[in-house]
Design an enzyme around this catalytic site. Structure first.
Site, PDB file in Angstrom:
ATOM      1  N   TYR A   1       8.494 120.489  45.023  1.00  0.00           N
ATOM      2  CA  TYR A   1       9.053 121.392  46.032  1.00  0.00           C
ATOM      3  C   TYR A   1      10.009 122.394  45.389  1.00  0.00           C
ATOM      4  O   TYR A   1       9.902 123.603  45.617  1.00  0.00           O
ATOM      5  CB  TYR A   1       9.782 120.557  47.087  1.00  0.00           C
ATOM      6  CG  TYR A   1      10.384 121.349  48.227  1.00  0.00           C
ATOM      7  CD1 TYR A   1       9.586 121.862  49.239  1.00  0.00           C
ATOM      8  CD2 TYR A   1      11.765 121.563  48.305  1.00  0.00           C
ATOM      9  CE1 TYR A   1      10.137 122.572  50.295  1.00  0.00           C
ATOM     10  CE2 TYR A   1      12.325 122.265  49.357  1.00  0.00           C
ATOM     11  CZ  TYR A   1      11.507 122.772  50.355  1.00  0.00           C
ATOM     12  OH  TYR A   1      12.059 123.478  51.398  1.00  0.00           O
TER      13      TYR A   1
HETATM   14  N1  LIG Z   1      14.806 122.893  57.641  1.00  0.00           N
HETATM   15  C1  LIG Z   1      15.456 122.980  56.482  1.00  0.00           C
HETATM   16  O1  LIG Z   1      16.512 122.389  56.276  1.00  0.00           O
HETATM   17  C2  LIG Z   1      14.915 123.864  55.369  1.00  0.00           C
HETATM   18  C3  LIG Z   1      15.743 124.120  54.274  1.00  0.00           C
HETATM   19  C4  LIG Z   1      15.270 124.912  53.253  1.00  0.00           C
HETATM   20  C5  LIG Z   1      13.995 125.469  53.338  1.00  0.00           C
HETATM   21  N2  LIG Z   1      13.198 125.195  54.403  1.00  0.00           N
HETATM   22  C6  LIG Z   1      11.868 125.828  54.447  1.00  0.00           C
HETATM   23  O2  LIG Z   1      11.733 126.519  55.669  1.00  0.00           O
HETATM   24  C7  LIG Z   1      10.360 126.564  56.060  1.00  0.00           C
HETATM   25  C8  LIG Z   1      10.223 126.078  57.485  1.00  0.00           C
HETATM   26  O3  LIG Z   1      10.805 124.796  57.574  1.00  0.00           O
HETATM   27  P1  LIG Z   1      10.988 123.978  58.950  1.00  0.00           P
HETATM   28  O4  LIG Z   1      12.275 123.243  58.867  1.00  0.00           O
HETATM   29  O5  LIG Z   1      10.723 124.863  60.118  1.00  0.00           O
HETATM   30  O6  LIG Z   1       9.822 122.886  58.758  1.00  0.00           O
HETATM   31  P2  LIG Z   1       8.681 122.424  59.759  1.00  0.00           P
HETATM   32  O7  LIG Z   1       7.999 121.295  59.084  1.00  0.00           O
HETATM   33  O8  LIG Z   1       9.252 122.230  61.114  1.00  0.00           O
HETATM   34  O9  LIG Z   1       7.714 123.725  59.796  1.00  0.00           O
HETATM   35  C9  LIG Z   1       6.766 124.011  58.833  1.00  0.00           C
HETATM   36  C10 LIG Z   1       5.474 124.372  59.531  1.00  0.00           C
HETATM   37  O10 LIG Z   1       4.498 124.720  58.549  1.00  0.00           O
HETATM   38  C11 LIG Z   1       3.252 124.223  58.993  1.00  0.00           C
HETATM   39  N3  LIG Z   1       2.346 124.036  57.862  1.00  0.00           N
HETATM   40  C12 LIG Z   1       2.410 123.094  56.883  1.00  0.00           C
HETATM   41  N4  LIG Z   1       1.378 123.238  56.039  1.00  0.00           N
HETATM   42  C13 LIG Z   1       0.650 124.300  56.469  1.00  0.00           C
HETATM   43  C14 LIG Z   1      -0.539 124.928  56.025  1.00  0.00           C
HETATM   44  N5  LIG Z   1      -1.200 124.493  54.943  1.00  0.00           N
HETATM   45  N6  LIG Z   1      -1.014 126.000  56.707  1.00  0.00           N
HETATM   46  C15 LIG Z   1      -0.365 126.424  57.818  1.00  0.00           C
HETATM   47  N7  LIG Z   1       0.754 125.868  58.298  1.00  0.00           N
HETATM   48  C16 LIG Z   1       1.265 124.818  57.630  1.00  0.00           C
HETATM   49  C17 LIG Z   1       3.584 122.877  59.669  1.00  0.00           C
HETATM   50  O11 LIG Z   1       2.569 122.468  60.556  1.00  0.00           O
HETATM   51  C18 LIG Z   1       4.899 123.210  60.357  1.00  0.00           C
HETATM   52  O12 LIG Z   1       4.695 123.602  61.711  1.00  0.00           O
HETATM   53  C19 LIG Z   1       9.602 125.698  55.041  1.00  0.00           C
HETATM   54  O13 LIG Z   1       9.018 126.542  54.067  1.00  0.00           O
HETATM   55  C20 LIG Z   1      10.698 124.865  54.411  1.00  0.00           C
HETATM   56  O14 LIG Z   1      10.386 124.482  53.101  1.00  0.00           O
HETATM   57  C21 LIG Z   1      13.640 124.408  55.430  1.00  0.00           C
END
Ligand SMILES: NC(=O)c1ccc[n+]([C@@H]2O[C@H](COP(=O)([O-])OP(=O)(O)OC[C@H]3O[C@@H](n4cnc5c(N)ncnc54)[C@H](O)[C@@H]3O)[C@@H](O)[C@H]2O)c1
Length: 248
Positions: A155
């Site tokens: 990641y």
């Molecule tokens: N929430 C946090 O604390 C945090 C912190 C840093 C970075 N992020 C990043 O922010 C972004 C969103 O995170 P989030 O918290 O909303 O997570 P989340 O898991 O709620 O949302 C991610 C979405 O991506 C979709 N997804 C996964 N694989 C996929 C694919 N192959 N094709 C299409 N869709 C796909 C999932 O179904 C999900 O709905 C991510 O890239 C995550 O790495 C989140």
């Protein structure tokens, strides 16, 4: 430059997830037309219920270029333009392991979604943006891409790649009216975080000078500013949303 949100169309990947959906809600309120791309039909259905039937949804894998091309072309033909791309889709893969324990199939899947999946969508939208001499792209990285989280090598490395990709793309299209930026966040309070034990959340938040998680509204507000028309003199940049943790 005026924002004219009501004349814009935004494509948001991972749009059924916590951060993508919160941003979609904010942009929709401003009048922007929305298309959500996600690989889970159930979250897309839920999002549509909340946002309204006019929101376009596509169940697909962002790593699959032909599926992404189809969705972008369909969005462009229905809404007449593609102005904003927010790459929110992301997965962590297996965590809490050391590098020598990483399964290479798992590593490749994380990179396929996080890195390749941000390039496929970019490739699909860029012809439309070049044609109109305008576009706003936001890649969603993570503090893990700057700091490197132990136990999360796939990641962390993938999010560092997203930051590097943004820098290249920002420069490549700098004279076109298209900006490409990135955002790196510390923990944002989503359902995933709510499900963690209190002790784990405390461990993560103690490293944050503000001593708390971010909220989805704070993410949506920052993302909305970054993809606004008035944010026109920054490109290739990684914005910080970490409560003071990574101030570089
Ligand atoms: N929430 C946090 O604390 C945090 C912190 C840093 C970075 N992020 C990043 O922010 C972004 C969103 O995170 P989030 O918290 O909303 O997570 P989340 O898991 O709620 O949302 C991610 C979405 O991506 C979709 N997804 C996964 N694989 C996929 C694919 N192959 N094709 C299409 N869709 C796909 C999932 O179904 C999900 O709905 C991510 O890239 C995550 O790495 C989140």
């Amino acid at each position: 430059m005026e924002n004219n949100w009501n004349l814009k169309t935004a494509i948001i990947t991972g749009g059924g997830g916590g951060l993508g959906l919160a941003t979609a809600k904010k942009l929709k309120k401003l009048g922007t037309k929305i298309a959500l791309l996600d690989n889970r039909q159930e979250v897309l259905d839920k999002a549509k219920k909340q946002l309204g039937d006019e929101v376009l949804t596509y169940e697909l894998d962002v790593a699959n270029l032909s599926q992404v091309n189809q969705a972008v072309q369909d969005t462009a033909s229905r809404h007449k333009s593609v102005d904003i791309l927010i790459n929110c889709a992301g997965i962590t893969g297996t965590t809490n392991i050391k590098s020598h324990e990483v399964d290479l199939d798992d590593f490749e899947r994380v990179w396929a979604v996080n890195v390749k999946g941000s390039l496929t969508t970019f490739k699909a939208v860029i012809p439309f943006m070049l044609e109109q001499n305008y576009g706003r792209v936001l890649n969603v990285a993570s503090i893990a891409g700057k700091e490197g989280n132990a136990g999360m090598v796939s990641y962390s490395a993938s999010k560092a790649a997203v930051i590097g990709m943004t820098k290249s793309q920002g420069k490549e299209y700098a004279e076109t009216g298209i900006t490409v930026n990135c955002i790196a966040m510390a923990v944002i309070r989503t359902e995933i975080v709510d499900a963690l034990p209190d002790k784990q959340v405390r461990y993560m938040t103690e490293k944050i000078p503000m001593k708390r998680c971010g909220t989805v509204d704070e993410f949506a507000s920052a993302a909305t500013f970054i993809v606004s028309a008035e944010n026109s003199f920054s490109t290739g940049f990684t914005y910080d949303l970490t409560g003071g943790r990574t101030v570089y």
